[in-house]
Design a protein around this motif. Structure first.
Motif, PDB file in Angstrom:
ATOM      1  N   THR B  62       0.876  -1.165   0.000  1.00 39.81           N
ATOM      2  CA  THR B  62       0.000   0.000   0.000  1.00 39.81           C
ATOM      3  C   THR B  62       0.917   1.220   0.000  1.00 39.81           C
ATOM      4  OG1 THR B  62      -0.135   0.058   2.399  1.00 39.81           O
ATOM      5  CG2 THR B  62      -1.869  -1.155   1.247  1.00 39.81           C
ATOM      6  N   LEU B  64       1.044   5.778   0.068  1.00 41.73           N
ATOM      7  CA  LEU B  64       0.474   7.121   0.081  1.00 41.73           C
ATOM      8  C   LEU B  64       1.498   8.021  -0.589  1.00 41.73           C
ATOM      9  CD1 LEU B  64      -0.933   7.399   3.719  1.00 41.73           C
ATOM     10  CD2 LEU B  64      -2.251   7.744   1.605  1.00 41.73           C
ATOM     11  N   GLU B  75      -3.790   7.708  -2.552  1.00 37.44           N
ATOM     12  CA  GLU B  75      -3.625   6.349  -2.035  1.00 37.44           C
ATOM     13  C   GLU B  75      -3.454   5.368  -3.179  1.00 37.44           C
ATOM     14  OE1 GLU B  75      -6.100   4.729   1.252  1.00 37.44           O
ATOM     15  OE2 GLU B  75      -7.208   6.607   0.931  1.00 37.44           O
ATOM     16  N   ASP B  76      -2.646   4.351  -2.971  1.00 41.05           N
ATOM     17  CA  ASP B  76      -2.529   3.281  -3.962  1.00 41.05           C
ATOM     18  C   ASP B  76      -2.344   1.953  -3.228  1.00 41.05           C
ATOM     19  OD1 ASP B  76      -2.382   2.007  -6.411  1.00 41.05           O
ATOM     20  OD2 ASP B  76      -0.286   2.505  -6.759  1.00 41.05           O
TER      21      ASP B  76
END
Lengths: 109, 109
Positions: B62, B64, B75-76
């Motif tokens: 994950t 940011l 976000e990713d």
């Protein structure tokens, strides 16, 4: 699904969605993709490296996709990595594939 | 660049752009990325498989990203594959990495 072992079957890692793991999920995924568009793929590069019972292949592709609902074809070009594992009968099986586009993305919302 | 051998150094295969091959190109690429945004990465999954002098690692992350010019963090979440090769001194070197997002993409123009 993500955390499943590769012994449980091929793990495909397409862009813009979660990993797809195992035969039923893969059949569903590719059926949906091929229902949504007709594709023409060309593999433009391949380099295979062997390491014991594993082979990994860098590749590049170009693609054209015609939406099933009509409209102009969408062009893409990208690159990927395939991992193959030698089976006990000597054949090679694709166990993992991941790819992404070379084209600039639209910003995600 | 695409067709260069892995013996010529690490080959990174980021989404939405061409492959990046060799140290000078990689330094340039990551310098640009880290100038454009501040990142916080968390690796949320790792599975390493050994095959002789090669190791390959499925991973998930994950992230940011705060744009350097201000504005809200983006976000990713995504997944990748790292390939490592054992060196003659016994150390492991990252020779290939490729990743992509799990998030739906905006249609490409």
């Amino acid at each position: 699904v993500e955390k499943a072992s590769l012994r449980q079957g091929r793990c495909s890692r397409p862009p813009d969605r979660a990993a797809v793991h195992g035969r039923p999920a893969l059949e569903h995924y590719f059926k949906d993709r091929f229902a949504a568009s007709r594709f023409r793929f060309s593999f433009t590069f391949s380099d295979i490296q062997l390491a014991g019972d594993i082979a990994f292949e860098r590749l590049a592709y170009t693609a054209l996709a015609w939406p099933a609902g009509g409209g102009p074809a969408v062009e893409d070009a990208g690159k990927g990595l395939h991992v193959y594992r030698r089976q006990s009968d000597g054949s090679w099986k694709l166990v993992l594939d991941i790819w992404n586009s070379d084209r600039p993305a639209e910003p995600r919302r």
